[in-house]
Design a protein around this motif. Structure first.
Motif, PDB file in Angstrom:
ATOM      1  N   ALA A  77       0.865  -1.181   0.000  1.00 33.13           N
ATOM      2  CA  ALA A  77       0.000   0.000   0.000  1.00 33.13           C
ATOM      3  C   ALA A  77       0.901   1.230   0.000  1.00 33.13           C
ATOM      4  O   ALA A  77       1.722   1.406   0.907  1.00 33.13           O
ATOM      5  CB  ALA A  77      -0.906   0.006   1.223  1.00 33.13           C
ATOM      6  N   VAL A  78       0.761   2.041  -1.029  1.00 31.54           N
ATOM      7  CA  VAL A  78       1.506   3.298  -1.085  1.00 31.54           C
ATOM      8  C   VAL A  78       0.778   4.284  -0.184  1.00 31.54           C
ATOM      9  O   VAL A  78      -0.431   4.477  -0.312  1.00 31.54           O
ATOM     10  CB  VAL A  78       1.573   3.825  -2.533  1.00 31.54           C
ATOM     11  N   LEU A  79       1.494   4.885   0.753  1.00 28.78           N
ATOM     12  CA  LEU A  79       0.882   5.817   1.706  1.00 28.78           C
ATOM     13  C   LEU A  79       1.129   7.240   1.232  1.00 28.78           C
ATOM     14  O   LEU A  79       2.254   7.625   0.940  1.00 28.78           O
ATOM     15  CB  LEU A  79       1.458   5.592   3.106  1.00 28.78           C
ATOM     16  N   ARG A  80       0.048   8.005   1.173  1.00 29.14           N
ATOM     17  CA  ARG A  80       0.125   9.366   0.639  1.00 29.14           C
ATOM     18  C   ARG A  80      -0.395  10.374   1.650  1.00 29.14           C
ATOM     19  O   ARG A  80      -1.219  10.052   2.503  1.00 29.14           O
ATOM     20  CB  ARG A  80      -0.727   9.479  -0.626  1.00 29.14           C
ATOM     21  N   HIS A  81       0.080  11.595   1.482  1.00 27.25           N
ATOM     22  CA  HIS A  81      -0.363  12.722   2.308  1.00 27.25           C
ATOM     23  C   HIS A  81      -0.449  13.934   1.397  1.00 27.25           C
ATOM     24  O   HIS A  81       0.393  14.095   0.505  1.00 27.25           O
ATOM     25  CB  HIS A  81       0.638  12.971   3.439  1.00 27.25           C
ATOM     26  N   PRO A  82      -1.455  14.814   1.595  1.00 28.36           N
ATOM     27  CA  PRO A  82      -1.582  15.974   0.697  1.00 28.36           C
ATOM     28  C   PRO A  82      -0.451  16.990   0.830  1.00 28.36           C
ATOM     29  O   PRO A  82      -0.180  17.729  -0.109  1.00 28.36           O
ATOM     30  CB  PRO A  82      -2.926  16.584   1.079  1.00 28.36           C
ATOM     31  N   ALA A  83       0.226  17.020   1.980  1.00 30.57           N
ATOM     32  CA  ALA A  83       1.306  17.987   2.168  1.00 30.57           C
ATOM     33  C   ALA A  83       2.605  17.424   1.583  1.00 30.57           C
ATOM     34  O   ALA A  83       3.061  16.363   2.009  1.00 30.57           O
ATOM     35  CB  ALA A  83       1.493  18.287   3.653  1.00 30.57           C
ATOM     36  N   PRO A  84       3.200  18.130   0.627  1.00 34.25           N
ATOM     37  CA  PRO A  84       4.465  17.652   0.062  1.00 34.25           C
ATOM     38  C   PRO A  84       5.532  17.501   1.150  1.00 34.25           C
ATOM     39  O   PRO A  84       5.683  18.349   2.016  1.00 34.25           O
ATOM     40  CB  PRO A  84       4.864  18.743  -0.929  1.00 34.25           C
ATOM     41  N   GLY A  85       6.250  16.403   1.108  1.00 35.85           N
ATOM     42  CA  GLY A  85       7.329  16.176   2.065  1.00 35.85           C
ATOM     43  C   GLY A  85       6.889  15.731   3.444  1.00 35.85           C
ATOM     44  O   GLY A  85       7.711  15.651   4.352  1.00 35.85           O
TER      45      GLY A  85
END
Length: 125
Positions: free
Chosen positions: A6-14
């Motif tokens: 599962a690739v984990l993503r967040h809206p804030a870059p970095g």
């Protein structure tokens, strides 16, 4: 047993996952999840990757249960607010098949790319 990434993503870059993310997620595993082991690649490029080793009767069931676990787990801790699981699925074993193709002498084959979990190049032995 299946390994589902599962690739984990967040809206804030970095944005970075907390250091104890693996432990937080592991604490939520219940026997009915049939998850045997969790591996977290916090520094994977371009996004962190969670690996779930789980028992299932089919590939579709494994991927579905992994996605459900991620939705529940990532929504259970304030430290993980904003994170979501993207591209939940069983990874392809590209390096293995690239080695088989290279050994066959087939011209114009696709060259191997970097490992998704680390971003490091693949170097055949």
């Amino acid at each position: 047993m299946y390994l589902v990434h599962a690739v984990l993503r967040h809206p804030a870059p970095g944005a970075a996952l907390p250091p104890d993310t693996r432990e937080l997620l592991s604490a939520l595993v219940r026997p009915g999840d049939r998850i045997e082991h969790l591996v977290l690649h916090r520094d994977a490029v371009p996004d962190p990757v969670l690996g779930l080793f789980l028992l299932a009767d089919s590939l579709a069931e494994a991927e579905s249960r992994a996605a459900a676990f991620c939705r529940t787990a990532l929504g259970s801790f304030p430290e993980l607010l904003g994170w979501w699981a993207d591209r939940v699925g069983v990874p392809l074993v590209t390096p293995f098949y690239d080695r088989l193709l290279a050994a066959s002498g087939t011209p114009d084959r696709n060259g191997p790319g970097p490992f998704p979990s680390t971003g490091r190049p693949f170097h055949p032995r």
